[in-house]
Design a protein around this motif. Structure first.
Motif: not given
Length: 158
Positions: A79-80, A85-86, A103-106, A155-156
């Motif tokens: 998954p890219a 919820e954040m 390597g999964v973008h949030i 940072t992410v």
């Protein structure tokens, strides 16, 4: 794609890692209406959509570390994105770190809370600490939350 009048989607997500008994369901649904989701079959169909050019990227929403690991163990195309919820009150640090390592973008939704939904609250906008920071800076709580979001997610970003 014809009904959407599009040639492709930029991003196609599995919204939530659960399934309901087939048929019409009321929302909120009852716990006994939940059934096991065949993540393998669903993800294979998502991969096929990407292979056929119907979507540029595929991803998930509301997946925990455990659900993501299950998916990653069987996925040919990882998954890219994991959309979750954040907010300043729910930073999801463990999930952010896990996704970064894999390597999964949030991508975040509901940074101000989700009042108006069946489960949402105004806890972010009504938070006393955030109100005090906003007042001291001559800003709104929403503006402070936006700045915090940028600082917390810096940072992410990779």
């Amino acid at each position: 794609m014809q009904e959407l009048k599009l040639e492709y989607l930029d991003l196609y997500l599995i919204h939530f890692p659960i399934s309901l008994i087939p048929g019409e369901q009321d929302f909120p649904f009852e716990k006994d209406e939940l059934v096991h989701m065949d993540i393998k079959a669903v993800w294979e169909a998502m991969e096929e959509c990407q292979k056929r050019g119907l979507t540029k990227s595929i991803g998930v929403s509301n997946f925990s570390c455990e659900k993501l690991q299950t998916l990653l163990n069987m996925a040919k195309i990882p998954p890219a994105v994991n959309q979750v919820e954040m907010s300043p009150l729910w930073q999801q640090k463990k999930l952010i770190q896990f996704c970064k390592e894999k390597g999964v973008h949030i991508t975040a939704y509901s940074p101000l809370g989700a009042k108006g939904t069946l489960w949402g609250t105004n806890q972010v906008l009504e938070n006393q600490v955030l109100k005090e920071i906003a007042e001291a800076r001559g800003k709104t709580v929403a503006q402070v939350t936006y700045i915090l979001r940028k600082v917390l997610t810096y940072t992410v970003t990779f």
